[in-house]
Design an enzyme around this catalytic site. Sequence first.
Site, mmCIF file in Angstrom:
data_model
loop_
_atom_site.group_PDB
_atom_site.id
_atom_site.type_symbol
_atom_site.label_atom_id
_atom_site.label_comp_id
_atom_site.label_asym_id
_atom_site.label_seq_id
_atom_site.Cartn_x
_atom_site.Cartn_y
_atom_site.Cartn_z
ATOM 1 N N LEU A 46 0.868 -1.185 0.000
ATOM 2 C CA LEU A 46 0.000 0.000 0.000
ATOM 3 C C LEU A 46 0.897 1.225 0.000
ATOM 4 O O LEU A 46 1.912 1.262 0.706
ATOM 5 C CB LEU A 46 -0.900 0.022 1.239
ATOM 6 C CG LEU A 46 -2.144 -0.874 1.238
ATOM 7 C CD1 LEU A 46 -2.814 -0.813 2.608
ATOM 8 C CD2 LEU A 46 -3.123 -0.463 0.150
ATOM 9 N N ASP A 47 0.539 2.253 -0.772
ATOM 10 C CA ASP A 47 1.284 3.503 -0.767
ATOM 11 C C ASP A 47 1.299 4.078 0.651
ATOM 12 O O ASP A 47 0.375 3.827 1.438
ATOM 13 C CB ASP A 47 0.639 4.517 -1.713
ATOM 14 C CG ASP A 47 0.839 4.162 -3.178
ATOM 15 O OD1 ASP A 47 1.776 3.408 -3.476
ATOM 16 O OD2 ASP A 47 0.042 4.635 -4.015
ATOM 17 N N PRO A 48 2.318 4.866 0.997
ATOM 18 C CA PRO A 48 2.406 5.419 2.356
ATOM 19 C C PRO A 48 1.142 6.129 2.830
ATOM 20 O O PRO A 48 0.756 5.985 3.994
ATOM 21 C CB PRO A 48 3.589 6.385 2.256
ATOM 22 C CG PRO A 48 4.471 5.766 1.215
ATOM 23 C CD PRO A 48 3.523 5.193 0.197
#
Length: 304
Positions: A46-48
Amino acid sequence: MGRKRKGRDISGWLIVDKPAGMTSTAVVNKVRWALEAKKAGHAGTLDPEATGLLAIALGEATKTVPFITDAMKAYEFSVRFGQATNTDDAEGEVTSESDARPSDDEIKQELSKFVGEIMQVPPKFSAVKIDGQRAYKRARAGEEFEVAARPLWVEEILLTDRPDADHATIEMTCGKGGYVRAIARDLGEALGCYGHVVWLRRLWSGPFDLENAVTFDEIEALARTPALEEKLLPLELGLHDLAEVKATDMGAARLRNGNPGQVIARDVEFGEECWASHEGRAVAVGRYQGGELHPSRVFVSAEV
């Protein structure tokens, strides 16, 4: 002789509701520390700034990660119309703007074109490799390059809310390798108004959903206590998409040593990939061949 890895031989899945502002790797490292685990990994980055379900495998469960990575997943996200950014999300710089805003019917009509197998170009700020280097590194360096389109299966994509003219909330169920930021970018382009992701939340992945998830605060509060270990799910859940066969006593012993072993199978075709269980625990994954399983992955211990 290599250095022996420190930690406990603990196996299973911990499902985490990832907060915004953390990388997936940072969450994995925190979980490994909290459980004093020797080995850990996640099934799908998952992206930050994204939130939601992050499935973390520990010990022998890491051998089942590819099956969860390949599984269907569901996302909820918000698209901001009228602006394109260089990262295709709200963290990037605005590169184009438009005063046009689509109607609900126009959004639904364009979303219908994203169902089925589509060709998607991942964002330049992504982890895909271009000539052996991560795309985001080249993008940050200001390099000019192209990212090749790749196929993506979209099971369903629906408009679920329209809080205002600038924003739309969308839910999508898709297969492996989908970039929600690319969906928002391409939807905005199709509607002639540009678009980017404002927020993103993963709702479920394969057999895992947020109902069984722990928060980051819970991980910190329960770190290195039996209470956190009780949150672990069996590694066998990572094999949910494969057929199960039953290993005989002798077959289980042979499989654990990496050799073909006798199994009892029903409705399994010759050459089909499946997993063998013995006394309720996973023993191996492999190909079924005429009464035997030929292992490709062997589980040393299936204990949670």
